[in-house]
Each structure stands twice: as C-alpha cells, then as structure tokens.
Design a protein around this motif. Sequence first.
Motif, PDB file in Angstrom:
ATOM      1  N   ALA A   1     -14.289 135.574 -29.359  1.00  0.00           N
ATOM      2  CA  ALA A   1     -13.216 135.410 -28.372  1.00  0.00           C
ATOM      3  C   ALA A   1     -12.432 134.119 -28.624  1.00  0.00           C
ATOM      4  O   ALA A   1     -11.199 134.115 -28.578  1.00  0.00           O
ATOM      5  CB  ALA A   1     -13.783 135.426 -26.955  1.00  0.00           C
ATOM      6  N   SER A   2     -13.131 133.018 -28.898  1.00  0.00           N
ATOM      7  CA  SER A   2     -12.428 131.753 -29.153  1.00  0.00           C
ATOM      8  C   SER A   2     -11.687 131.785 -30.484  1.00  0.00           C
ATOM      9  O   SER A   2     -10.597 131.208 -30.595  1.00  0.00           O
ATOM     10  CB  SER A   2     -13.404 130.574 -29.098  1.00  0.00           C
ATOM     11  OG  SER A   2     -13.658 130.233 -27.755  1.00  0.00           O
ATOM     12  N   LYS A   3     -12.235 132.470 -31.477  1.00  0.00           N
ATOM     13  CA  LYS A   3     -11.504 132.586 -32.741  1.00  0.00           C
ATOM     14  C   LYS A   3     -10.227 133.396 -32.547  1.00  0.00           C
ATOM     15  O   LYS A   3      -9.180 133.049 -33.095  1.00  0.00           O
ATOM     16  CB  LYS A   3     -12.394 133.184 -33.828  1.00  0.00           C
ATOM     17  CG  LYS A   3     -13.483 132.213 -34.274  1.00  0.00           C
ATOM     18  CD  LYS A   3     -14.173 132.644 -35.541  1.00  0.00           C
ATOM     19  CE  LYS A   3     -15.245 133.658 -35.305  1.00  0.00           C
ATOM     20  NZ  LYS A   3     -16.062 133.914 -36.515  1.00  0.00           N
ATOM     21  N   ALA A   4     -10.300 134.437 -31.728  1.00  0.00           N
ATOM     22  CA  ALA A   4      -9.097 135.230 -31.435  1.00  0.00           C
ATOM     23  C   ALA A   4      -8.060 134.384 -30.699  1.00  0.00           C
ATOM     24  O   ALA A   4      -6.861 134.479 -30.987  1.00  0.00           O
ATOM     25  CB  ALA A   4      -9.469 136.470 -30.621  1.00  0.00           C
TER      26      ALA A   4
ATOM     27  N   GLU B   1      -1.976 116.611 -35.725  1.00  0.00           N
ATOM     28  CA  GLU B   1      -2.622 117.918 -35.872  1.00  0.00           C
ATOM     29  C   GLU B   1      -3.593 118.126 -34.719  1.00  0.00           C
ATOM     30  O   GLU B   1      -4.005 117.173 -34.057  1.00  0.00           O
ATOM     31  CB  GLU B   1      -3.363 118.041 -37.209  1.00  0.00           C
ATOM     32  CG  GLU B   1      -4.645 117.256 -37.292  1.00  0.00           C
ATOM     33  CD  GLU B   1      -5.473 117.585 -38.535  1.00  0.00           C
ATOM     34  OE1 GLU B   1      -5.097 118.460 -39.322  1.00  0.00           O
ATOM     35  OE2 GLU B   1      -6.503 116.949 -38.696  1.00  0.00           O
ATOM     36  N   VAL B   2      -3.924 119.378 -34.507  1.00  0.00           N
ATOM     37  CA  VAL B   2      -4.922 119.755 -33.507  1.00  0.00           C
ATOM     38  C   VAL B   2      -5.894 120.715 -34.178  1.00  0.00           C
ATOM     39  O   VAL B   2      -5.475 121.597 -34.932  1.00  0.00           O
ATOM     40  CB  VAL B   2      -4.267 120.426 -32.278  1.00  0.00           C
ATOM     41  CG1 VAL B   2      -5.273 121.204 -31.455  1.00  0.00           C
ATOM     42  CG2 VAL B   2      -3.584 119.396 -31.404  1.00  0.00           C
ATOM     43  N   ILE B   3      -7.180 120.490 -33.908  1.00  0.00           N
ATOM     44  CA  ILE B   3      -8.196 121.425 -34.384  1.00  0.00           C
ATOM     45  C   ILE B   3      -8.897 122.040 -33.175  1.00  0.00           C
ATOM     46  O   ILE B   3      -8.766 121.563 -32.044  1.00  0.00           O
ATOM     47  CB  ILE B   3      -9.237 120.772 -35.316  1.00  0.00           C
ATOM     48  CG1 ILE B   3     -10.081 119.740 -34.556  1.00  0.00           C
ATOM     49  CG2 ILE B   3      -8.559 120.179 -36.551  1.00  0.00           C
ATOM     50  CD1 ILE B   3     -11.362 119.332 -35.267  1.00  0.00           C
ATOM     51  N   HIS B   4      -9.652 123.098 -33.460  1.00  0.00           N
ATOM     52  CA  HIS B   4     -10.545 123.717 -32.492  1.00  0.00           C
ATOM     53  C   HIS B   4     -11.881 123.889 -33.210  1.00  0.00           C
ATOM     54  O   HIS B   4     -11.910 124.440 -34.307  1.00  0.00           O
ATOM     55  CB  HIS B   4     -10.034 125.086 -32.042  1.00  0.00           C
ATOM     56  CG  HIS B   4      -8.560 125.135 -31.815  1.00  0.00           C
ATOM     57  ND1 HIS B   4      -7.951 124.484 -30.770  1.00  0.00           N
ATOM     58  CD2 HIS B   4      -7.574 125.742 -32.518  1.00  0.00           C
ATOM     59  CE1 HIS B   4      -6.640 124.710 -30.834  1.00  0.00           C
ATOM     60  NE2 HIS B   4      -6.394 125.455 -31.886  1.00  0.00           N
TER      61      HIS B   4
ATOM     62  N   ALA C   1       3.967 120.112 -37.012  1.00  0.00           N
ATOM     63  CA  ALA C   1       5.118 120.839 -37.555  1.00  0.00           C
ATOM     64  C   ALA C   1       4.921 122.345 -37.431  1.00  0.00           C
ATOM     65  O   ALA C   1       5.867 123.073 -37.081  1.00  0.00           O
ATOM     66  CB  ALA C   1       5.353 120.443 -39.009  1.00  0.00           C
ATOM     67  N   GLU C   2       3.727 122.826 -37.699  1.00  0.00           N
ATOM     68  CA  GLU C   2       3.448 124.264 -37.551  1.00  0.00           C
ATOM     69  C   GLU C   2       3.595 124.694 -36.092  1.00  0.00           C
ATOM     70  O   GLU C   2       4.161 125.747 -35.784  1.00  0.00           O
ATOM     71  CB  GLU C   2       2.048 124.596 -38.064  1.00  0.00           C
ATOM     72  CG  GLU C   2       1.916 124.472 -39.566  1.00  0.00           C
ATOM     73  CD  GLU C   2       0.475 124.490 -40.055  1.00  0.00           C
ATOM     74  OE1 GLU C   2       0.263 124.938 -41.206  1.00  0.00           O
ATOM     75  OE2 GLU C   2      -0.442 124.063 -39.315  1.00  0.00           O
ATOM     76  N   TRP C   3       3.059 123.875 -35.179  1.00  0.00           N
ATOM     77  CA  TRP C   3       3.148 124.172 -33.747  1.00  0.00           C
ATOM     78  C   TRP C   3       4.618 124.211 -33.293  1.00  0.00           C
ATOM     79  O   TRP C   3       5.036 125.121 -32.591  1.00  0.00           O
ATOM     80  CB  TRP C   3       2.368 123.114 -32.970  1.00  0.00           C
ATOM     81  CG  TRP C   3       2.371 123.281 -31.486  1.00  0.00           C
ATOM     82  CD1 TRP C   3       3.021 122.494 -30.577  1.00  0.00           C
ATOM     83  CD2 TRP C   3       1.686 124.276 -30.724  1.00  0.00           C
ATOM     84  NE1 TRP C   3       2.773 122.931 -29.294  1.00  0.00           N
ATOM     85  CE2 TRP C   3       1.951 124.034 -29.367  1.00  0.00           C
ATOM     86  CE3 TRP C   3       0.868 125.346 -31.054  1.00  0.00           C
ATOM     87  CZ2 TRP C   3       1.443 124.819 -28.333  1.00  0.00           C
ATOM     88  CZ3 TRP C   3       0.348 126.132 -30.037  1.00  0.00           C
ATOM     89  CH2 TRP C   3       0.638 125.865 -28.696  1.00  0.00           C
TER      90      TRP C   3
ATOM     91  N   GLY D   1      -1.859 130.204 -32.994  1.00  0.00           N
ATOM     92  CA  GLY D   1      -1.226 129.896 -34.269  1.00  0.00           C
ATOM     93  C   GLY D   1      -2.074 129.067 -35.208  1.00  0.00           C
ATOM     94  O   GLY D   1      -1.618 128.644 -36.264  1.00  0.00           O
ATOM     95  N   SER D   2      -3.323 128.828 -34.827  1.00  0.00           N
ATOM     96  CA  SER D   2      -4.208 128.031 -35.679  1.00  0.00           C
ATOM     97  C   SER D   2      -4.795 128.897 -36.788  1.00  0.00           C
ATOM     98  O   SER D   2      -4.919 130.113 -36.650  1.00  0.00           O
ATOM     99  CB  SER D   2      -5.326 127.408 -34.843  1.00  0.00           C
ATOM    100  OG  SER D   2      -4.781 126.422 -33.981  1.00  0.00           O
TER     101      SER D   2
END
Length: 184
Positions: free
Chosen positions: A138-141, A127-130, A172-174, A147-148
């Motif tokens: 802007a970063s949330k957009a 998984e990857v988080i931000h 898997a989502e990515w 796709g997060s």
Amino acid sequence: MDASRNRIETERLILRPPEAQDFEPWAAFAADAEVMRHMGGAQPRSSAWRGFMTMAGAWQMQGFAMFSVIDKSSGKWIGRLGPWMPDGWPGSEVGWGIAREYWGKGLAREGSIAAMDWSFETLGWSEVIHTISSDNTASKALAKRLGSNYRGIGHLPPPIDMDIEIWGQTRAEWQARKWAGERE
C-alpha cells in the motif's frame, strides 16, 4: 516557533505539530498491530510516549517533524505524517501513518502532497524520500502515486535497525509534476 508557518490545511485535513491532547489517540495508533505492522510492530504505551515526545522535541529543536493529522470534519487526530530526518536516517523523508479506520480514503495521499510541498518550499529540501518496508504494498503504491521512484535498499539506524526500500524524487521532479497537473 511560528505556529502559522507550521500549520497546513487541505480540503479534509489540518496538519499541525503534535499537541498534548494528541497523545491518547497516538498511543492507540501505536498499539494497533495492523497499523504498526510495517513500522516496527505494536508498541506499549511507554514506547508510544517516547515516540510522541521525540516528535514533539524534533519540532522544538529542528523546527520540523511529522505533523499530527486532524480530520477537519470531526476534529479527531487520525495519524501522523510529514518530514522526518533523525540522525543517521538515509535522507530527508516525508512519511505517513494513518489510523486504520481512515484507510482507503486518500487521506495519506492528500496529507503527503501538502507535506511534500511544505518540505520543499518551507524547509528548502532538494529531495524527499520515503522509507518503506519491502512488503508494504500500500505504501509503495502511494509513493508511486506521489511520483516517487524506487531507489534501492537502505537501512534504518538503531533502534529500528532494519533494511527498507527507499523511494524518492527531487524537488525538480516534484515541481515538474505539479506544473503538469499530475498531482491533483
């Protein structure tokens, strides 16, 4: 460290581990209050140096860290982005920070797509988080465009010591988005 394994080229960018000549633009980036508004605030040169050396050291010791982002057309250092997971971090992150003069050109998205592919394929992350400041629209957009999804509130460890929003997705989502053609 295999340099070719740690170099990514996109249409407009070169992503590679930091090199000594990257420090001056890194320090200017870290001193820009607007750029650093959501990343703990502007930093004096001495703090920028510590951050720069931390990133270089993480490459040496962990085999990954954020890449220096190089503009292909000019050869200029324009930011840093990529995998990041220091001790106590809330997960395996792909983060981004681009110099202000390059905002609004889609470069953070272009580089982050490549860094996420690299993190899943080369590092084997599941998984990857931000980690995003709650007022950083802007970063949330960008996280949404990648796709997060919003996962809730988290906390960054000292010395940052602040609450943040966590956005993320699984491998898997990515991959499902990749094969559906939604990322290009």
